[in-house]
Design a protein around this motif. Structure first.
Motif, PDB file in Angstrom:
ATOM      1  N   PRO A  84      -2.327   3.637  16.914  1.00 42.15           N
ATOM      2  CA  PRO A  84      -1.223   2.673  16.840  1.00 42.15           C
ATOM      3  C   PRO A  84      -0.860   2.369  15.388  1.00 42.15           C
ATOM      4  O   PRO A  84      -1.682   2.513  14.484  1.00 42.15           O
ATOM      5  CB  PRO A  84      -1.783   1.433  17.540  1.00 42.15           C
ATOM      6  N   CYS A  85       0.370   1.962  15.175  1.00 47.59           N
ATOM      7  CA  CYS A  85       0.840   1.621  13.827  1.00 47.59           C
ATOM      8  C   CYS A  85      -0.094   0.616  13.154  1.00 47.59           C
ATOM      9  O   CYS A  85      -0.368   0.703  11.956  1.00 47.59           O
ATOM     10  CB  CYS A  85       2.257   1.042  13.880  1.00 47.59           C
ATOM     11  N   ALA A  86      -0.601  -0.334  13.943  1.00 49.04           N
ATOM     12  CA  ALA A  86      -1.456  -1.394  13.400  1.00 49.04           C
ATOM     13  C   ALA A  86      -2.782  -0.869  12.862  1.00 49.04           C
ATOM     14  O   ALA A  86      -3.507  -1.603  12.185  1.00 49.04           O
ATOM     15  CB  ALA A  86      -1.702  -2.453  14.469  1.00 49.04           C
ATOM     16  N   SER A  87      -3.101   0.405  13.123  1.00 50.30           N
ATOM     17  CA  SER A  87      -4.324   0.977  12.545  1.00 50.30           C
ATOM     18  C   SER A  87      -4.261   0.960  11.025  1.00 50.30           C
ATOM     19  O   SER A  87      -5.284   0.791  10.358  1.00 50.30           O
ATOM     20  CB  SER A  87      -4.522   2.424  13.001  1.00 50.30           C
ATOM     21  N   CYS A  88      -3.070   1.179  10.471  1.00 45.81           N
ATOM     22  CA  CYS A  88      -2.900   1.238   9.009  1.00 45.81           C
ATOM     23  C   CYS A  88      -1.981   0.150   8.464  1.00 45.81           C
ATOM     24  O   CYS A  88      -2.115  -0.255   7.317  1.00 45.81           O
ATOM     25  CB  CYS A  88      -2.338   2.596   8.599  1.00 45.81           C
ATOM     26  N   HIS A  89      -1.031  -0.282   9.270  1.00 46.09           N
ATOM     27  CA  HIS A  89      -0.018  -1.240   8.814  1.00 46.09           C
ATOM     28  C   HIS A  89      -0.373  -2.642   9.288  1.00 46.09           C
ATOM     29  O   HIS A  89      -0.299  -2.940  10.483  1.00 46.09           O
ATOM     30  CB  HIS A  89       1.374  -0.841   9.327  1.00 46.09           C
ATOM     31  N   LEU A  94      -0.451  -4.387   1.271  1.00 48.36           N
ATOM     32  CA  LEU A  94      -1.771  -4.471   0.657  1.00 48.36           C
ATOM     33  C   LEU A  94      -1.619  -4.802  -0.826  1.00 48.36           C
ATOM     34  O   LEU A  94      -0.564  -4.545  -1.425  1.00 48.36           O
ATOM     35  CB  LEU A  94      -2.502  -3.141   0.837  1.00 48.36           C
ATOM     36  N   PRO A  95      -2.650  -5.353  -1.462  1.00 51.28           N
ATOM     37  CA  PRO A  95      -2.571  -5.663  -2.896  1.00 51.28           C
ATOM     38  C   PRO A  95      -2.298  -4.403  -3.722  1.00 51.28           C
ATOM     39  O   PRO A  95      -2.644  -3.292  -3.323  1.00 51.28           O
ATOM     40  CB  PRO A  95      -3.960  -6.233  -3.217  1.00 51.28           C
ATOM     41  N   ALA A  96      -1.692  -4.588  -4.876  1.00 51.52           N
ATOM     42  CA  ALA A  96      -1.363  -3.469  -5.768  1.00 51.52           C
ATOM     43  C   ALA A  96      -2.597  -2.653  -6.145  1.00 51.52           C
ATOM     44  O   ALA A  96      -2.500  -1.456  -6.403  1.00 51.52           O
ATOM     45  CB  ALA A  96      -0.675  -3.992  -7.031  1.00 51.52           C
ATOM     46  N   SER A  97      -3.764  -3.276  -6.120  1.00 50.71           N
ATOM     47  CA  SER A  97      -4.999  -2.566  -6.476  1.00 50.71           C
ATOM     48  C   SER A  97      -5.326  -1.431  -5.504  1.00 50.71           C
ATOM     49  O   SER A  97      -6.121  -0.555  -5.813  1.00 50.71           O
ATOM     50  CB  SER A  97      -6.171  -3.545  -6.547  1.00 50.71           C
ATOM     51  N   TYR A  98      -4.694  -1.413  -4.350  1.00 51.79           N
ATOM     52  CA  TYR A  98      -4.904  -0.343  -3.376  1.00 51.79           C
ATOM     53  C   TYR A  98      -4.121   0.915  -3.751  1.00 51.79           C
ATOM     54  O   TYR A  98      -4.294   1.953  -3.132  1.00 51.79           O
ATOM     55  CB  TYR A  98      -4.490  -0.792  -1.973  1.00 51.79           C
ATOM     56  N   GLY A  99      -3.248   0.821  -4.733  1.00 48.75           N
ATOM     57  CA  GLY A  99      -2.479   1.975  -5.189  1.00 48.75           C
ATOM     58  C   GLY A  99      -1.028   1.920  -4.732  1.00 48.75           C
ATOM     59  O   GLY A  99      -0.681   1.174  -3.818  1.00 48.75           O
ATOM     60  N   ASN A 101       0.832   3.993  -3.102  1.00 46.41           N
ATOM     61  CA  ASN A 101       1.191   4.562  -1.799  1.00 46.41           C
ATOM     62  C   ASN A 101       0.354   4.008  -0.653  1.00 46.41           C
ATOM     63  O   ASN A 101       0.262   4.622   0.411  1.00 46.41           O
ATOM     64  CB  ASN A 101       1.078   6.087  -1.843  1.00 46.41           C
ATOM     65  N   ALA A 102      -0.263   2.840  -0.871  1.00 43.80           N
ATOM     66  CA  ALA A 102      -1.034   2.210   0.201  1.00 43.80           C
ATOM     67  C   ALA A 102      -0.087   1.874   1.354  1.00 43.80           C
ATOM     68  O   ALA A 102       1.095   1.603   1.136  1.00 43.80           O
ATOM     69  CB  ALA A 102      -1.707   0.947  -0.324  1.00 43.80           C
ATOM     70  N   GLY A 163       6.819  -3.251  -1.585  1.00 43.75           N
ATOM     71  CA  GLY A 163       5.549  -3.026  -2.254  1.00 43.75           C
ATOM     72  C   GLY A 163       5.377  -1.594  -2.731  1.00 43.75           C
ATOM     73  O   GLY A 163       6.198  -0.718  -2.458  1.00 43.75           O
ATOM     74  N   GLY A 164       4.301  -1.379  -3.465  1.00 42.36           N
ATOM     75  CA  GLY A 164       4.005  -0.046  -3.985  1.00 42.36           C
ATOM     76  C   GLY A 164       5.127   0.473  -4.861  1.00 42.36           C
ATOM     77  O   GLY A 164       5.793  -0.287  -5.569  1.00 42.36           O
ATOM     78  N   ASN A 165       5.335   1.780  -4.811  1.00 43.19           N
ATOM     79  CA  ASN A 165       6.407   2.372  -5.616  1.00 43.19           C
ATOM     80  C   ASN A 165       7.661   2.628  -4.790  1.00 43.19           C
ATOM     81  O   ASN A 165       8.481   3.458  -5.142  1.00 43.19           O
ATOM     82  CB  ASN A 165       5.915   3.664  -6.293  1.00 43.19           C
TER      83      ASN A 165
END
Length: 196
Positions: A84-89, A94-99, A101-102, A163-165
């Protein structure tokens, strides 16, 4: 006598209803069509169109590449049973420290369900306009429900803070909402090439 009174009452109701019906001037209709150009620009941006897809695999990034890990829409728009989408989203980015493309996040992360995909990538403006208004294709939303969706839905609002780039939607949200209201108040006129 009763028939005459009933007839007068019915006539009065028809006149009152007609008087209350807002007439759209040609100028207002032209402004509505002009406002739709802003709506189209927002809807065709990757932050919106990556999930409003004709197939069942969402797109990602500004380049609109197929989503990694063979992610699919699933039976209700929330992904496959095992992924499910909620597995990752999550409910937020997520905080910028995750990179850069998090996985991004917003409440109720999902695609439109398969029974009303609202797929508009590459759809001409006139057809997009008709699709948005078509309650059989838009999840049975009238203008007020559509307006609430684009003005308040946190998943929609994510497009302006992705978020991210990721590039945010290029039209400021308040301008988009104003354009949507202008179009809606004009009766949702469509650009040339569609019924309006």
């Amino acid at each position: 006598m009763r028939v005459a009174i009933a007839s007068l009452f019915a006539s009065a109701l028809i006149l009152a209803a007609t008087a209350c019906t807002q007439k759209v001037s040609p100028e207002q209709q032209a402004k509505g069509v002009e406002a739709f150009a802003t709506i189209e620009k927002v809807f065709q941006h990757p932050r919106c169109s990556n999930c409003h897809i004709p197939g069942d695999q969402p797109l990602q990034f500004d380049a609109q590449t197929p989503h990694m890990m063979n992610v699919v829409r699933g039976p209700d728009g929330k992904g496959a049973a095992g992924l499910p989408c909620a597995s990752c989203h999550g409910d937020a980015n997520l905080p910028a420290s995750y990179g850069p493309n998090a996985p991004p996040g917003a409440p109720h992360w999902a695609l439109p369900p398969p029974d009303h995909k609202m797929a508009w990538i590459g759809v001409p403006a006139a057809q997009l306009c008709e699709m948005i208004k078509d309650r059989k294709r838009n999840g049975d939303r009238d203008f007020n429900a559509l307006f609430k969706h684009v003005a308040e839905d946190k998943l929609v609002l994510w497009g302006w803070a992705p978020g991210g780039n990721r590039a945010p939607v290029p039209v400021p949200h308040d301008q988009f909402v104003l354009a949507f209201k202008t179009w809606m108040d004009a009766g949702g006129p469509c650009p040339a090439g569609a019924k309006g």
